[in-house]
Motif scaffolding. Structure first.
Motif, PDB file in Angstrom:
ATOM      1  N   SER A  30       0.823  -1.198   0.000  1.00  0.00           N
ATOM      2  CA  SER A  30       0.000   0.000   0.000  1.00  0.00           C
ATOM      3  C   SER A  30       0.865   1.259   0.000  1.00  0.00           C
ATOM      4  CB  SER A  30      -0.925  -0.011   1.215  1.00  0.00           C
ATOM      5  OG  SER A  30      -1.660   1.183   1.286  1.00  0.00           O
ATOM      6  N   TYR A  31       1.840   1.301   0.882  1.00  0.00           N
ATOM      7  CA  TYR A  31       2.702   2.477   0.987  1.00  0.00           C
ATOM      8  C   TYR A  31       3.554   2.644  -0.270  1.00  0.00           C
ATOM      9  CZ  TYR A  31       5.640   6.008   3.276  1.00  0.00           C
ATOM     10  OH  TYR A  31       6.301   7.158   3.606  1.00  0.00           O
ATOM     11  N   LEU A  32       4.054   1.537  -0.810  1.00  0.00           N
ATOM     12  CA  LEU A  32       4.818   1.605  -2.056  1.00  0.00           C
ATOM     13  C   LEU A  32       3.971   2.186  -3.174  1.00  0.00           C
ATOM     14  CD1 LEU A  32       6.925  -1.675  -2.293  1.00  0.00           C
ATOM     15  CD2 LEU A  32       7.754   0.661  -2.500  1.00  0.00           C
ATOM     16  N   GLY A  33       2.708   1.786  -3.229  1.00  0.00           N
ATOM     17  CA  GLY A  33       1.814   2.319  -4.251  1.00  0.00           C
ATOM     18  C   GLY A  33       1.662   3.825  -4.137  1.00  0.00           C
ATOM     19  N   THR A  34       1.500   4.294  -2.918  1.00  0.00           N
ATOM     20  CA  THR A  34       1.368   5.740  -2.678  1.00  0.00           C
ATOM     21  C   THR A  34       2.634   6.470  -3.096  1.00  0.00           C
ATOM     22  OG1 THR A  34      -0.167   5.375  -0.852  1.00  0.00           O
ATOM     23  CG2 THR A  34       0.993   7.491  -0.889  1.00  0.00           C
ATOM     24  N   LEU A  35       3.771   5.976  -2.639  1.00  0.00           N
ATOM     25  CA  LEU A  35       5.046   6.616  -2.963  1.00  0.00           C
ATOM     26  C   LEU A  35       5.323   6.568  -4.464  1.00  0.00           C
ATOM     27  CD1 LEU A  35       7.255   5.226  -0.057  1.00  0.00           C
ATOM     28  CD2 LEU A  35       6.505   7.599  -0.348  1.00  0.00           C
TER      29      LEU A  35
END
Length: 70
Positions: A30-35
């Motif tokens: 999830s965080y990788l997607g945001t970044l």
């Protein structure tokens, strides 16, 4: 100074993680997607936990989201 007094002392290199070769966690994905969206980058499928952690650190620096550096 103990690890409790210096939290950075407890940070291990992802290459040294016992579970580093396991698939990424849902939180990492999830965080990788945001970044990645913020950085205008694609994230390859099939990253390990260690690879994802390194990519997160890289993208945090590029997007200005990194809290602290090592």
């Amino acid at each position: 100074m103990s690890e409790r007094q210096n939290p950075e002392a407890a940070i291990k290199d992802p290459d040294e993680w016992v579970t580093g070769d396991e698939p990424t966690t849902a939180a990492q994905e999830s965080y990788l997607g945001t970044l990645a969206r913020e950085a205008g980058e694609e994230i390859p499928d099939g990253l390990t936990k260690a690879e994802a952690a390194k990519k997160i650190e890289e993208l945090q620096e590029r997007t200005g989201r990194g809290g602290t550096s090592r």
